[in-house]
Write a protein that holds these residues in place. Sequence first.
Motif, PDB file in Angstrom:
ATOM      1  N   ASP A 173      -3.885   0.671   8.468  1.00 37.18           N
ATOM      2  CA  ASP A 173      -3.885  -0.650   9.578  1.00 37.18           C
ATOM      3  C   ASP A 173      -2.491  -0.826   9.492  1.00 37.18           C
ATOM      4  O   ASP A 173      -1.710  -1.060   8.511  1.00 37.18           O
ATOM      5  N   ALA A 174      -1.989  -1.216  10.828  1.00 37.80           N
ATOM      6  CA  ALA A 174      -0.670  -1.255  11.052  1.00 37.80           C
ATOM      7  C   ALA A 174      -0.774  -2.633  11.633  1.00 37.80           C
ATOM      8  O   ALA A 174       0.267  -3.350  12.556  1.00 37.80           O
TER       9      ALA A 174
ATOM     10  N   ALA B 152       3.877  -4.444   2.212  1.00 41.54           N
ATOM     11  CA  ALA B 152       3.399  -5.098   2.999  1.00 41.54           C
ATOM     12  C   ALA B 152       2.389  -6.492   2.304  1.00 41.54           C
ATOM     13  O   ALA B 152       2.361  -6.284   0.689  1.00 41.54           O
ATOM     14  N   ARG B 153       2.819  -7.651   2.492  1.00 39.52           N
ATOM     15  CA  ARG B 153       2.523  -9.258   2.225  1.00 39.52           C
ATOM     16  C   ARG B 153       1.528  -9.765   2.917  1.00 39.52           C
ATOM     17  O   ARG B 153       2.332 -10.127   3.927  1.00 39.52           O
TER      18      ARG B 153
ATOM     19  N   ASN C 169       0.969  -1.068  -0.093  1.00 44.42           N
ATOM     20  CA  ASN C 169      -0.034  -0.180  -0.396  1.00 44.42           C
ATOM     21  C   ASN C 169       0.926   1.021  -0.312  1.00 44.42           C
ATOM     22  O   ASN C 169       0.894   1.929   1.450  1.00 44.42           O
ATOM     23  N   PRO C 170       1.572   1.223  -1.395  1.00 43.85           N
ATOM     24  CA  PRO C 170       2.357   2.666  -0.961  1.00 43.85           C
ATOM     25  C   PRO C 170       1.314   4.277  -0.685  1.00 43.85           C
ATOM     26  O   PRO C 170       2.300   5.262  -0.105  1.00 43.85           O
TER      27      PRO C 170
ATOM     28  N   TRP D 249       6.709  -7.815  10.111  1.00 50.44           N
ATOM     29  CA  TRP D 249       7.293  -6.870  10.482  1.00 50.44           C
ATOM     30  C   TRP D 249       7.776  -6.631  11.780  1.00 50.44           C
ATOM     31  O   TRP D 249       6.613  -6.456  12.683  1.00 50.44           O
ATOM     32  N   PHE D 250       9.454  -6.214  11.915  1.00 52.66           N
ATOM     33  CA  PHE D 250       9.255  -5.552  13.616  1.00 52.66           C
ATOM     34  C   PHE D 250       9.848  -4.289  13.716  1.00 52.66           C
ATOM     35  O   PHE D 250      10.551  -4.200  12.853  1.00 52.66           O
ATOM     36  N   GLU D 251       9.621  -3.232  14.018  1.00 53.34           N
ATOM     37  CA  GLU D 251      10.224  -1.746  13.934  1.00 53.34           C
ATOM     38  C   GLU D 251      10.217  -1.797  15.555  1.00 53.34           C
ATOM     39  O   GLU D 251       9.708  -1.458  16.153  1.00 53.34           O
ATOM     40  N   VAL D 252      11.874  -1.354  15.188  1.00 47.60           N
ATOM     41  CA  VAL D 252      12.353  -1.306  16.788  1.00 47.60           C
ATOM     42  C   VAL D 252      12.719   0.259  16.476  1.00 47.60           C
ATOM     43  O   VAL D 252      13.691   0.513  15.607  1.00 47.60           O
ATOM     44  N   ASP D 253      12.959   1.038  17.530  1.00 46.12           N
ATOM     45  CA  ASP D 253      13.029   2.401  17.865  1.00 46.12           C
ATOM     46  C   ASP D 253      13.084   3.354  19.406  1.00 46.12           C
ATOM     47  O   ASP D 253      12.066   2.259  20.253  1.00 46.12           O
TER      48      ASP D 253
END
Length: 258
Positions: free
Chosen positions: A121-122, A93-94, A29-30, A99-103
């Motif tokens: 939606d995430a 997204a597939r 979803n760009p 996905w893991f986002e570390v911040d």
Amino acid sequence: MRPGEPSLTARRVAAQRLGFPRVPADLGNPAAEDLLSADVAGDLAGGPAGRMSRYLAARTAFFDRVVVGALDSGIDQVVTLGAGYDGRALRYARPGVRWFEVDHPDTQTDKRERLERLGIDAGHVSFVPVDLAETGVAPALAAAGFDPGRMSLLLCEGLLVYLDRDVIERLLTALRGLAAPGSRLALSVSVAVDGAEGRARREQFARRVAAVGEPARTVLQPPEADALLRRTGWDAGTAGSERGRAAGLIVAAPAPVA
């Protein structure tokens, strides 16, 4: 970073990326990433076209290609370290890919609030709040459901320059411990540039990021980066172009355990 505030450099990167061409993919979803980036950018100017903008465009394309290639090869876990406002988890997204986002918690809280307000939606993203300068990443990823027995793609884009060398070494060692055979690590390192012009650009960058409380801490020559990867269990091999490697854009695989 200033305490209690999200990363300003991460916001500026998001603003810049709005004008960059991106690597296409059949799924994803760009528009969601563009919506997030526009919201993050707000009234920030993306900045004039110049050497830094061209570098960021090339870096963005490099990581886009790595992500699309990894997903095409069957990798179904992607970890983005120092994720900032990166939107590849939306753009690429597939089904079946986690996905893991570390911040840092301050930046991540701001990002999650924006995603909720924008109605994006995430649900396929696990957000892992970690201050990488102070906390080990492996336990946090394990608690978020990361499976070290499955292949993964590990992304460190625009992050390592802001970490001390000992922190980088600990991070890369920890990531190697999470990397199953077939995994890949993609990273950008800030490289020293020869000559007076190169030094002037480096000093200008250092002043700019220090002014917003995010000082540059580590600059490496490509051979130093290769040596650091070897010490931490990674093999950079000959992947990628010589031009990319000279710019500090590197792909590495887990080195065999002796």
